[in-house]
Design an enzyme around this catalytic site. Structure first.
Site, mmCIF file in Angstrom:
data_model
loop_
_atom_site.group_PDB
_atom_site.id
_atom_site.type_symbol
_atom_site.label_atom_id
_atom_site.label_comp_id
_atom_site.label_asym_id
_atom_site.label_seq_id
_atom_site.Cartn_x
_atom_site.Cartn_y
_atom_site.Cartn_z
ATOM 1 N N ARG A 35 0.815 -1.225 0.000
ATOM 2 C CA ARG A 35 0.000 0.000 0.000
ATOM 3 C C ARG A 35 0.848 1.273 0.000
ATOM 4 N NH1 ARG A 35 -2.637 -3.678 -0.935
ATOM 5 N NH2 ARG A 35 -4.679 -4.256 -0.107
ATOM 6 N N SER A 41 -11.017 -0.937 3.009
ATOM 7 C CA SER A 41 -10.251 -1.004 4.263
ATOM 8 C C SER A 41 -9.896 0.402 4.723
ATOM 9 C CB SER A 41 -8.951 -1.770 4.046
ATOM 10 O OG SER A 41 -9.229 -3.014 3.477
ATOM 11 N N GLU A 72 -5.398 3.752 5.659
ATOM 12 C CA GLU A 72 -5.081 3.596 4.242
ATOM 13 C C GLU A 72 -5.769 4.733 3.468
ATOM 14 O OE1 GLU A 72 -5.666 -0.513 2.813
ATOM 15 O OE2 GLU A 72 -6.633 0.391 1.078
#
Ligand SMILES: Cc1cc2nc3c(=O)[nH]c(=O)nc-3n(C[C@H](O)[C@H](O)[C@H](O)COP(=O)(O)OP(=O)(O)OC[C@H]3O[C@@H](n4cnc5c(N)ncnc54)[C@H](O)[C@@H]3O)c2cc1C
Length: 348
Positions: A160, A229, A325
């Site tokens: 990520r 998420s 995130e």
């Protein structure tokens, strides 16, 4: 260059929160981008489809919403090379490739958002990530007013992560992404849910399985606004992991190449007793605790408050600080998310 003033952002973010954008620019070629650098204020935000973005506050910064379209395929003896404009939709690209026998993206089906945002957080799912295929991105650099190629190594892809979240943040725009696919395709079936598929499974079948798994687990933003998420899965070192597993028993964990251990943030949130809680019109999803859902709030701040509460409770129980995130955007631009700085009300 096209632009609009006083744009409501509610339909431009998958959390469906309200915020008013003073000016939204829609550059669609190099000339527009050169024009843009002359009028760019200090604070601005580059927006794809807003499925990883949370606007907080009544007003957003100036927004750049690039509009670079098109998919070009070339091939060599061994590979397909696909060059895609940043504003194409990611899932449509996956379908486009699979329909033409270009295999590889099937595990990444149904991830919302634009192609241009995919390298920013190196999107990933079911054991595959963008970095497995991305060979370069075309980048318009605001300082030089020039397009340049950034190769995969320079993108510094990680879990990520990429250079676009760090030293290149707000210094330019990704206008095109190049992906390379080997013609000798092998399915990646390591991930739970896919590991029972037969070895001779077709790409279409893998994609349909991934779509089925995702729709059964993740709330559809159309009906339950969310950004997937909310937090990254935390990565801890082996010693700390041993302490945790001594105290809490078996927990989902994924050893990393460097010896560290990735933990499942959703599991930590669930174990902290937060699955399904609701507060201020927002809540933690009752099936997937990693997803925060906006049930009926108009304010991004309500989601920030809930996220801060989740962080606090997980920290109290496991001594682990969850990192988001999702990109948090205030009127002064994107901020590094330290929820404690942003909380305006408590959460119980
Ligand atoms: C239901 C759901 C499920 C999800 N599942 C997954 C998943 O499985 N795996 C995963 O990795 N993600 C997942 N996500 C997150 C999201 O899909 C990805 O982060 C996606 O790449 C966001 O695309 P976007 O165009 O909506 O980005 P935006 O939210 O618009 O932007 C995200 C970031 O990219 C930057 N950006 C966007 N376009 C450009 C550009 N052209 N140039 C430079 N910077 C740019 C923005 O400034 C911002 O920092 C999920 C989200 C939802 C809502």
């Amino acid at each position: 260059m096209k632009y609009s003033k006083q744009v409501s952002l509610q339909t431009h973010n998958s959390f469906s929160v309200h915020s008013l954008c003073p000016v939204m620019f829609f550059p669609e070629n190099e000339e527009d981008l050169c024009q843009l650098t002359k009028v760019l204020p200090k604070s601005f935000y580059i927006l794809g489809e807003g499925s990883n973005t949370l606007f907080v506050g009544g007003e957003s910064p100036v927004i750049i919403k690039p509009n670079f379209r098109g998919i070009k395929i070339t091939e060599t003896l061994e590979n397909y090379i696909v060059q895609v404009g940043c504003s194409e939709n990611w899932h449509q690209l996956v379908c486009f490739c699979i329909e033409r026998g270009i295999n590889g993206l099937e595990n990444l089906a149904l991830i919302p958002g634009s192609v241009g945002a995919a390298p920013v957080q190196n999107i990933g799912a079911y054991g595959v990530e963008l970095a497995d295929f991305c060979t370069s991105v075309k980048w318009f650099d605001f300082a030089t007013d020039k397009l340049q190629l950034i190769n995969a190594e320079e993108c510094k892809f990680a879990y990520r992560e990429s250079i676009f979240k760090h030293s290149l943040k707000n210094t330019g725009i990704i206008t095109e992404v190049e992906l390379t696919f080997s013609k000798s395709w092998q399915p990646i079936l390591t991930y739970p849910g896919l590991n029972k598929l037969p070895a001779n499974v077709s790409t279409q079948e893998v994609m349909q399985k991934v779509i089925g798994l995702r729709t059964s687990k993740l709330p559809d933003p159309e009906h339950k606004p969310n950004a997937g998420s909310f937090f990254k899965n935390p990565v801890v070192d082996l010693n700390f992991f041993k302490l945790l597993s001594d105290k809490f028993g078996e927990m989902p964990h994924y050893p990393q190449k460097n010896g560290n251990i990735k933990l499942a943030a959703g599991w930590l949130i669930d174990q902290a007793g937060l699955k399904g809680i609701r507060q201020g019109g927002v809540g933690v999803h009752d099936k997937q605790a990693l997803v925060l859902v906006n049930f009926e709030s108009k304010k991004g701040q309500d989601i920030v408050n809930l996220a801060a509460y989740v962080q606090q409770k997980v920290f109290e129980k496991f001594n682990i600080k969850l990192r988001p995130e999702v990109r948090i955007v205030l009127s002064e631009g994107e901020v590094n998310f330290q929820t404690n700085d942003l909380i305006t009300s408590g959460c119980s």
